[in-house]
Design an enzyme around this catalytic site. Structure first.
Site, PDB file in Angstrom:
ATOM      1  N   LYS A 134       0.848  -1.180   0.000  1.00  0.00           N
ATOM      2  CA  LYS A 134       0.000   0.000   0.000  1.00  0.00           C
ATOM      3  C   LYS A 134       0.894   1.244   0.000  1.00  0.00           C
ATOM      4  O   LYS A 134       1.975   1.232   0.598  1.00  0.00           O
ATOM      5  CB  LYS A 134      -0.876  -0.030   1.255  1.00  0.00           C
ATOM      6  CG  LYS A 134      -1.883   1.090   1.393  1.00  0.00           C
ATOM      7  CD  LYS A 134      -2.633   0.926   2.712  1.00  0.00           C
ATOM      8  CE  LYS A 134      -3.753   1.934   2.890  1.00  0.00           C
ATOM      9  NZ  LYS A 134      -4.463   1.744   4.169  1.00  0.00           N
ATOM     10  N   SER A 218      -9.221   1.491   3.151  1.00  0.00           N
ATOM     11  CA  SER A 218      -8.375   2.323   2.338  1.00  0.00           C
ATOM     12  C   SER A 218      -7.316   1.542   1.555  1.00  0.00           C
ATOM     13  O   SER A 218      -6.682   2.101   0.660  1.00  0.00           O
ATOM     14  CB  SER A 218      -7.684   3.366   3.230  1.00  0.00           C
ATOM     15  OG  SER A 218      -6.827   2.773   4.185  1.00  0.00           O
ATOM     16  N   SER A 242      -9.342  -0.937   7.176  1.00  0.00           N
ATOM     17  CA  SER A 242      -8.705  -0.737   5.875  1.00  0.00           C
ATOM     18  C   SER A 242      -8.034  -1.939   5.233  1.00  0.00           C
ATOM     19  O   SER A 242      -7.730  -1.902   4.041  1.00  0.00           O
ATOM     20  CB  SER A 242      -7.707   0.415   5.962  1.00  0.00           C
ATOM     21  OG  SER A 242      -8.367   1.628   6.231  1.00  0.00           O
TER      22      SER A 242
END
Length: 577
Positions: A134, A218, A242
């Protein structure tokens, strides 16, 4: 870029990223148009751009890859090339990457091949394994924008030449120490605080399983990339769901540890000084076994030696083993004793849509059929925990976020425009009062858990099962409530996600007796259309107490096995009928 508008800076960055895709891997305009017309980009569609050998590689899970890399059935270079190519195609058809550093990855892979040739053994437990990240994790020589245009070519907005492209997150160092190959960084929402993935840099990342739905957030780009086969395992973060939301929405597995079980040192973050309820570094993968592979590899490096915030706790194989022994190879209870699991069907604020309710029922029935014990779970109201948690996320009045936005002049994205509009920060007195409320919620939850463990058989409840969200992979713009995940972050419990089923328009219908719990519940149900949600992945979370990563992972493995056998037996019954 200092004199450019935020739009021009974003466009230049997007073009620079695209230029890093090798020409042989760039898709033709007609292929890109065909991708836009597809409902499902996964499986046969993206595989049509790969060779048969590449398909064979990227459809292996991480554990199988590590085994083949260790015995030299596959080279690190050929595996890394296959994943880099697949990731390149995934990005072109799904807009899921922020950073591409394939050249760096292939050079690393070649070095690993030389290492194993010269030493006759792998360099570590993750030797040659491609791992995606990420875009919060710093990699030397690579940007970390975290979705902020003002962070392009900086270190978190700082232009200090001693830091720009020279910082490496501790978890990245740990992955490299164990022999992994890092090759790309995946998309996320501006601010991180969103259940979908959208920013002003690359726009929106959709769900590749159904482009009419969201991939979650996210860590949404991570979920999209893995669903497309461009990664078998990757790192994300979780402060409000997330790594769990994208896993549930993209039919993947994830594990969110208690926050200080893994290192957050030198990881970019929003409002990094808010430590009352800190973010966790978690793992997302295409198989349940891959979660343990990577998490235990990170913990084996003794991260607490370099990061004083990490609890000094090795991976406890004895807990893993004793939990797994409570079921046989089919997931059936062995009587050592059977698992005792709670199920939370409804948190009392938002009623789950029919696909989620059916998934809960399916998992309940499968677990009971396997001989394990199910108890209803009616804990203290999750809405209070979620509300307290959100208050802490917004406690600085949005000042940290707006400071980053001001670097480029970009606006807030619409989904968080109201939540993070600039306002006075919370006072110290209010913060302290909220901290006491949060402590009380945690104590009340522990008391409830203990009371359920004292019921009937006096056996401890091992974990409980609950929705990740009140809906399956959601229509963009319809993510109205994150309480199902946020409450678990306030409690700082360990949580894993496993895929359970998919929405089915023929059975997941709205019952005529449904009565909404409140106006927001009514709004959520007003957006449910069985046809639109048809085929949307349904994942559920398995929640254990703090620092129970080994146990929760083992329970997730058992339940995953039970589900697969349950589905197989159901299919056999259908064929017989």
């Amino acid at each position: 870029m200092s004199g450019m508008s935020w739009r021009d800076r974003a466009a230049a960055k997007v073009a620079d990223t695209a230029s890093k895709i090798p020409p042989p891997w760039r898709l033709k305009p007609e292929d890109l148009q065909r991708a836009k017309e597809q409902r499902n980009l996964t499986g046969p569609f993206i595989e049509s751009f790969l060779s048969q050998h590449e398909v064979e590689i990227v459809t292996l899970d991480s554990c199988a890859l590590v085994e083949k890399l260790a015995n030299r059935a596959l080279s690190s270079l050929e595996v890394s090339k296959a994943y880099c190519k697949t990731a390149a195609i995934a990005h072109q058809i799904n807009n899921c990457l922020h950073e591409i550093f394939f050249d760096q990855a292939l050079q690393r892979a070649a070095e690993l091949d030389r290492y194993i040739e010269e030493n006759g053994k792998p360099s570590g437990s993750l030797h040659g394994l491609p791992i995606s990240l990420k875009d919060q994790f710093h990699v030397k020589g690579v940007d970390t924008t975290m979705g902020y245009i003002g962070w392009i070519n900086t270190f978190e907005g700082n232009t200090d030449p001693e830091k720009v492209h020279k910082v490496e997150s501790q978890v990245v160092s740990e992955l490299l120490l164990q022999g992994a190959v890092v090759y790309c960084k995946t998309s996320l929402p501006q601010t991180l605080m969103c259940g979908e993935t959208i920013n002003n840099l690359i726009g929106q990342t959709l769900n590749p399983i159904n482009q009419g739905l969201s991939c979650g957030g996210s860590s949404g780009g991570e979920g999209a990339l893995q669903a497309l086969g461009g990664s078998s395992v990757g790192l994300g973060t979780d402060i409000g769901g997330s790594v769990r939301i994208p896993a549930a929405f993209c039919s993947l597995y994830s594990l969110k540890p208690t926050h200080n079980r893994t290192s957050y040192r030198d990881v970019a973050n929003t409002n990094p000084g808010q430590l009352n309820y800190a973010s966790s570094v978690g793992v997302m993968a295409t198989s349940v076994d891959s979660l343990k592979l990577v998490l235990s590899a990170l913990i084996s490096t003794k991260p607490w030696v370099r990061d004083p915030n990490v609890v000094p706790m090795p991976w406890r194989s004895d807990i893993e083993k004793s939990t797994l022994e409570r079921a046989d190879s089919m997931g059936k209870a062995t009587g050592k004793p059977a698992l005792k699991l709670g199920i939370l069907y409804n948190d009392g604020f938002m009623t789950p849509h029919p696909p989620i309710a059916r998934g809960l029922g399916m998992l309940r029935d499968a677990v009971k059929k396997a001989g394990h014990t199910i108890v209803d779970w009616h804990p203290p109201h999750h809405q209070q925990a979620a509300h307290i948690h959100l208050q802490f996320l917004t406690s600085d009045g949005g000042h940290h976020i707006h400071k980053q936005l001001d670097l480029s002049g970009e606006p807030l994205i619409p989904p968080v425009g109201e939540i993070f509009k600039l306002r006075p920060p919370m006072s110290a007195i209010t913060t302290q009062d909220l901290a006491i409320q949060g402590r009380n919620v945690c104590e009340a939850y522990a008391d409830y858990w203990n009371s359920k463990s004292a019921d009937d058989d006096a056996q401890d409840v091992d974990a409980f099962i609950m929705p990740v969200a009140p809906h399956a992979a959601v229509v963009p713009g319809r993510y109205l409530y994150t309480g199902y995940t946020e409450a678990i972050n306030l409690l700082d419990y360990t949580a894993a996600v496993i895929p359970v089923t998919t929405a089915d328009k023929s059975v997941d219908l709205v019952g005529q007796g449904f009565v909404p719990l409140n106006d927001l519940d009514a709004e959520n149900w007003a957006g449910y259309d069985p046809g639109v949600y048809d085929g949307a992945p349904v994942g559920l979370q398995i929640v254990g107490r703090k620092y129970e990563e080994e146990k929760v992972w083992a329970i997730a493995k058992i339940l995953d096995t039970i589900l697969k056998n349950y589905k197989d037996s159901a299919m056999e019954e259908d064929i017989t009928v």
